[in-house]
Design a protein around this motif. Structure first.
Motif, PDB file in Angstrom:
ATOM      1  N   UNK A   1     -48.893 -66.338 -28.354  1.00  0.00           N
ATOM      2  CA  UNK A   1     -49.839 -67.431 -28.128  1.00  0.00           C
ATOM      3  C   UNK A   1     -49.084 -68.759 -28.163  1.00  0.00           C
ATOM      4  N   UNK A   2     -49.615 -69.747 -27.490  1.00  0.00           N
ATOM      5  CA  UNK A   2     -48.975 -71.050 -27.476  1.00  0.00           C
ATOM      6  C   UNK A   2     -47.867 -71.141 -26.453  1.00  0.00           C
ATOM      7  N   UNK A   3     -46.983 -72.133 -26.662  1.00  0.00           N
ATOM      8  CA  UNK A   3     -45.887 -72.357 -25.727  1.00  0.00           C
ATOM      9  C   UNK A   3     -44.931 -71.164 -25.714  1.00  0.00           C
ATOM     10  N   UNK A   4     -44.458 -70.852 -24.521  1.00  0.00           N
ATOM     11  CA  UNK A   4     -43.499 -69.763 -24.367  1.00  0.00           C
ATOM     12  C   UNK A   4     -42.111 -70.378 -24.365  1.00  0.00           C
ATOM     13  N   UNK A   5     -41.427 -70.287 -25.507  1.00  0.00           N
ATOM     14  CA  UNK A   5     -40.097 -70.866 -25.664  1.00  0.00           C
ATOM     15  C   UNK A   5     -39.034 -69.779 -25.508  1.00  0.00           C
ATOM     16  N   UNK A   6     -37.781 -70.229 -25.468  1.00  0.00           N
ATOM     17  CA  UNK A   6     -36.683 -69.275 -25.330  1.00  0.00           C
ATOM     18  C   UNK A   6     -36.615 -68.342 -26.531  1.00  0.00           C
ATOM     19  N   UNK A   7     -36.823 -68.884 -27.744  1.00  0.00           N
ATOM     20  CA  UNK A   7     -36.775 -68.040 -28.945  1.00  0.00           C
ATOM     21  C   UNK A   7     -37.878 -66.996 -28.929  1.00  0.00           C
ATOM     22  N   UNK A   8     -39.049 -67.359 -28.438  1.00  0.00           N
ATOM     23  CA  UNK A   8     -40.139 -66.384 -28.371  1.00  0.00           C
ATOM     24  C   UNK A   8     -39.856 -65.312 -27.324  1.00  0.00           C
ATOM     25  N   UNK A   9     -39.185 -65.698 -26.254  1.00  0.00           N
ATOM     26  CA  UNK A   9     -38.785 -64.694 -25.253  1.00  0.00           C
ATOM     27  C   UNK A   9     -37.804 -63.718 -25.868  1.00  0.00           C
ATOM     28  N   UNK A  10     -36.823 -64.241 -26.627  1.00  0.00           N
ATOM     29  CA  UNK A  10     -35.861 -63.360 -27.284  1.00  0.00           C
ATOM     30  C   UNK A  10     -36.564 -62.404 -28.250  1.00  0.00           C
ATOM     31  N   UNK A  11     -37.502 -62.949 -29.041  1.00  0.00           N
ATOM     32  CA  UNK A  11     -38.206 -62.113 -30.012  1.00  0.00           C
ATOM     33  C   UNK A  11     -39.064 -61.058 -29.327  1.00  0.00           C
ATOM     34  N   UNK A  12     -39.705 -61.436 -28.229  1.00  0.00           N
ATOM     35  CA  UNK A  12     -40.590 -60.508 -27.525  1.00  0.00           C
ATOM     36  C   UNK A  12     -39.807 -59.386 -26.861  1.00  0.00           C
ATOM     37  N   UNK A  13     -38.674 -59.715 -26.281  1.00  0.00           N
ATOM     38  CA  UNK A  13     -37.879 -58.713 -25.568  1.00  0.00           C
ATOM     39  C   UNK A  13     -36.917 -57.969 -26.485  1.00  0.00           C
ATOM     40  N   UNK A  14     -36.783 -58.433 -27.757  1.00  0.00           N
ATOM     41  CA  UNK A  14     -35.913 -57.739 -28.691  1.00  0.00           C
ATOM     42  C   UNK A  14     -34.446 -57.876 -28.382  1.00  0.00           C
ATOM     43  N   UNK A  15     -34.018 -59.064 -27.945  1.00  0.00           N
ATOM     44  CA  UNK A  15     -32.616 -59.284 -27.613  1.00  0.00           C
ATOM     45  C   UNK A  15     -32.100 -60.447 -28.431  1.00  0.00           C
ATOM     46  N   UNK A  16     -30.800 -60.516 -28.578  1.00  0.00           N
ATOM     47  CA  UNK A  16     -30.170 -61.617 -29.307  1.00  0.00           C
ATOM     48  C   UNK A  16     -30.119 -62.844 -28.425  1.00  0.00           C
ATOM     49  N   UNK A  17     -30.353 -64.005 -29.031  1.00  0.00           N
ATOM     50  CA  UNK A  17     -30.350 -65.236 -28.264  1.00  0.00           C
ATOM     51  C   UNK A  17     -28.965 -65.630 -27.801  1.00  0.00           C
ATOM     52  N   UNK A  18     -28.921 -66.470 -26.786  1.00  0.00           N
ATOM     53  CA  UNK A  18     -27.636 -66.873 -26.234  1.00  0.00           C
ATOM     54  C   UNK A  18     -26.809 -67.648 -27.257  1.00  0.00           C
ATOM     55  N   UNK A  19     -27.498 -68.400 -28.160  1.00  0.00           N
ATOM     56  CA  UNK A  19     -26.744 -69.119 -29.171  1.00  0.00           C
ATOM     57  C   UNK A  19     -26.015 -68.162 -30.084  1.00  0.00           C
ATOM     58  N   UNK A  20     -26.630 -67.027 -30.406  1.00  0.00           N
ATOM     59  CA  UNK A  20     -26.010 -66.064 -31.296  1.00  0.00           C
ATOM     60  C   UNK A  20     -24.819 -65.378 -30.635  1.00  0.00           C
ATOM     61  N   UNK A  21     -24.916 -65.115 -29.345  1.00  0.00           N
ATOM     62  CA  UNK A  21     -23.784 -64.500 -28.651  1.00  0.00           C
ATOM     63  C   UNK A  21     -22.574 -65.428 -28.678  1.00  0.00           C
ATOM     64  N   UNK A  22     -22.802 -66.718 -28.434  1.00  0.00           N
ATOM     65  CA  UNK A  22     -21.698 -67.679 -28.471  1.00  0.00           C
ATOM     66  C   UNK A  22     -21.158 -67.831 -29.889  1.00  0.00           C
ATOM     67  N   UNK A  23     -22.068 -67.829 -30.885  1.00  0.00           N
ATOM     68  CA  UNK A  23     -21.621 -67.950 -32.273  1.00  0.00           C
ATOM     69  C   UNK A  23     -20.788 -66.741 -32.682  1.00  0.00           C
ATOM     70  N   UNK A  24     -21.238 -65.548 -32.280  1.00  0.00           N
ATOM     71  CA  UNK A  24     -20.491 -64.336 -32.612  1.00  0.00           C
ATOM     72  C   UNK A  24     -19.129 -64.329 -31.934  1.00  0.00           C
ATOM     73  N   UNK A  25     -19.066 -64.787 -30.689  1.00  0.00           N
ATOM     74  CA  UNK A  25     -17.786 -64.839 -29.986  1.00  0.00           C
ATOM     75  C   UNK A  25     -16.860 -65.869 -30.636  1.00  0.00           C
TER      76      UNK A  25
END
Length: 539
Positions: free
Chosen positions: A228-252
């Protein structure tokens, strides 16, 4: 009844089709000039508009009031085709109608003139699924069809279509839709559906769609219905069950710094949050590919990035890694992801992959050595070079503290002087060394032997480290027999030597076996009892 977004917003004219201007403009020109072919072949990846353009073309050739090559969508013919009531426009799924008898029935019906519209149109989807005999039955009518007949074939696997069919069709290749075109379409659909879609979220969906508009709309439908509400990038990550792009860069970034502790901590947090391991490694692979592109083409490569990380983050990471390191990381990720389908312990495989990415010294293969050498060469070329310092663990092992001298007595009996030196006392093994050693060993071992080497407290094999020897303490005789094989001990010795930076040997002992009497120790104890006045000097 609710209708899926990709069906609700299917293009109805050529002008509505996104990202396929070359195809749609050519078809419109042919319709306006009347120079139509009798057979078309639409090829391309899924979700790029092949079936949509086929249906638009079927309407356009039968439209009673076409407008600039587009169907009007208002006349009786257009409405009948849209509703599926027109029996002269048939869409056939070749995956379920792939036999020669199905094609023969089609060929027998095709000779009859249309009853409702001007031209009879056959849209054969996934045409590559037809059998060889079915293709042969279709060949003659495609070569010399009646004037009232039009074939539109669609396929995602062009190489499976026989050359005899290809030579009789006009071929149109549908390219993958760009992320910009997908984002624009998603914003339009979101506006029509009153969905608050942020630009960052739209770009994430566009990247996940991989050039397919249908996939992008399906993902938008899924995310919009789950939150519900605004569809943000973090909510897309949570809904699809994937790691966010910030985390991939941080891990690298942790991989670049060879900081295995922080990398594993971040990985474990993402895993606990329910992130999909395959998606996480796939994002790391995409980011590695981006960094390789920036290393080889720093100027023009910016336009080719996948968007897993921001341009600024990607440029910063590309300056840290060498090309050899990136190639090694890419191979590690690909091998780990390919093994996901064969191995049930996906978490363990992913952990070992990340740990090996952070610690190139765990492997002594040619590619790992090349990665370390190329990084060293780049540091030398840039002038950013300093002599490496030993880790506290290795330094303490190589430079033991000076022990006070043991008192001796020149007048001691010969029996006491002949007692040989005792073996060195086994030191406690640093946890970091044992963790690295287990990861390195498991890279080359296969079950069931690899199951003995784990880092849990109740593991069947524990480790003790002396100055020049790794002692594998086995909890029973069976474990000892499995671990004490020469090839296993040679592997342990080789990996431990690489980690410690010096040559060490390996042996295995049975911890469950009672210690045997030591004749030398008994002589020493007897000497101590008989000459207590010499040993107890202070008395």
């Amino acid at each position: 009844m609710y209708q899926a977004l990709y069906r609700k917003y299917r293009p109805q004219t050529f002008d509505d089709v996104s990202g396929q201007l070359a195809v749609t403009q050519t078809l419109k020109t042919q319709l306006i000039s009347g120079k139509m072919s009798h057979a078309y072949l639409f090829t391309g990846s899924r979700g790029t508009g092949k079936t949509s353009c086929a249906k638009i073309l079927a309407k356009a050739v039968n439209c009673l009031d076409p407008k600039d090559g587009n169907p009007c969508n208002c006349c009786e013919a257009c409405r009948a085709i849209d509703s599926g009531a027109c029996m002269d426009v048939l869409e056939i799924d070749a995956a379920s109608n792939n036999g020669v008898d199905n094609v023969r029935d089609l060929r027998d019906d095709a000779v009859y003139t249309p009853s409702q519209v001007k031209m009879r149109v056959y849209i054969i989807d996934e045409v590559h699924m037809l059998s060889i005999s079915a293709f042969n039955a279709l060949l003659k009518i495609i070569e010399e069809p009646p004037e009232h007949l039009l074939f539109i074939l669609a396929t995602t696997e062009l190489h499976k279509v026989p050359a005899t069919i290809l030579s009789r069709c006009q071929r149109f290749s549908f390219r993958r839709i760009s992320q910009e075109d997908i984002v624009e379409r998603l914003q339009y659909v979101a506006y029509q559906e009153n969905i608050e879609l942020e630009d960052g979220a739209a770009r994430v969906l566009a990247r996940m769609a991989d050039g397919g508009m249908r996939d992008a709309l399906s993902l938008l439908d899924q995310c919009a219905s789950a939150t519900d509400g605004d569809l943000t990038a973090d909510r897309v990550y949570a809904c699809l069950g994937i790691a966010g792009e910030q985390k991939a860069a941080e891990l690298m970034g942790y991989v670049a710094a060879h900081d295995a502790a922080k990398a594993m901590a971040l990985f474990n947090r993402l895993y606990a949050e329910g992130k999909d391991l395959g998606a996480l490694l796939d994002e790391l692979a995409c980011l590695t590919r981006d960094l390789l592109i920036l290393k080889t083409a720093p100027d023009s490569g910016v336009t080719m990035l996948s968007g897993v990380a921001s341009d600024k983050e990607a440029a910063k990471l590309a300056g840290v890694f060498s090309a050899g390191e990136l190639l090694r990381i890419m191979e590690l990720l690909e091998n780990t992801m390919s093994g996901f389908t064969r191995n049930a312990s996906r978490r363990l495989d992913a952990e070992l992959c990340i740990l090996t990415m952070c610690q190139p010294k765990l492997q002594l293969d040619s590619q790992s050595l090349n990665a370390r050498l190329t990084r060293l060469e780049e540091r030398l070329d840039s002038g950013d070079f300093a002599a490496p310092t030993m880790s506290p663990v290795v330094q303490s092992q190589q430079e033991p503290e000076e022990m006070p001298p043991v008192p001796t007595d020149e007048d001691a009996p010969p029996e006491a002087q002949s007692v040989p030196d005792l073996p060195p006392v086994e030191a406690e093994t640093p946890a970091g060394f044992w963790t690295e050693l287990v990861a390195a060993i498991r890279q080359e071992l296969r079950p069931p032997v690899s199951g003995f080497f784990v880092t849990t407290s109740n593991a069947p094999v524990q480790c003790a480290l002396t100055d020049n020897q790794v002692v594998l303490r086995c909890n029973n005789k069976f474990t000892l027999e499995m671990v004490s094989k020469p090839e296993i001990l040679a592997l342990v010795s080789r990996k431990a030597s690489a980690i410690l930076g010096r040559t060490v040997t390996a042996k295995a002992v049975d911890q469950s076996e009672k210690p045997k009497n030591n004749a030398q120790m008994e002589r020493l104890m007897r000497f101590s009892r008989e000459h207590s006045d010499i040993v107890n000097i202070k008395e």
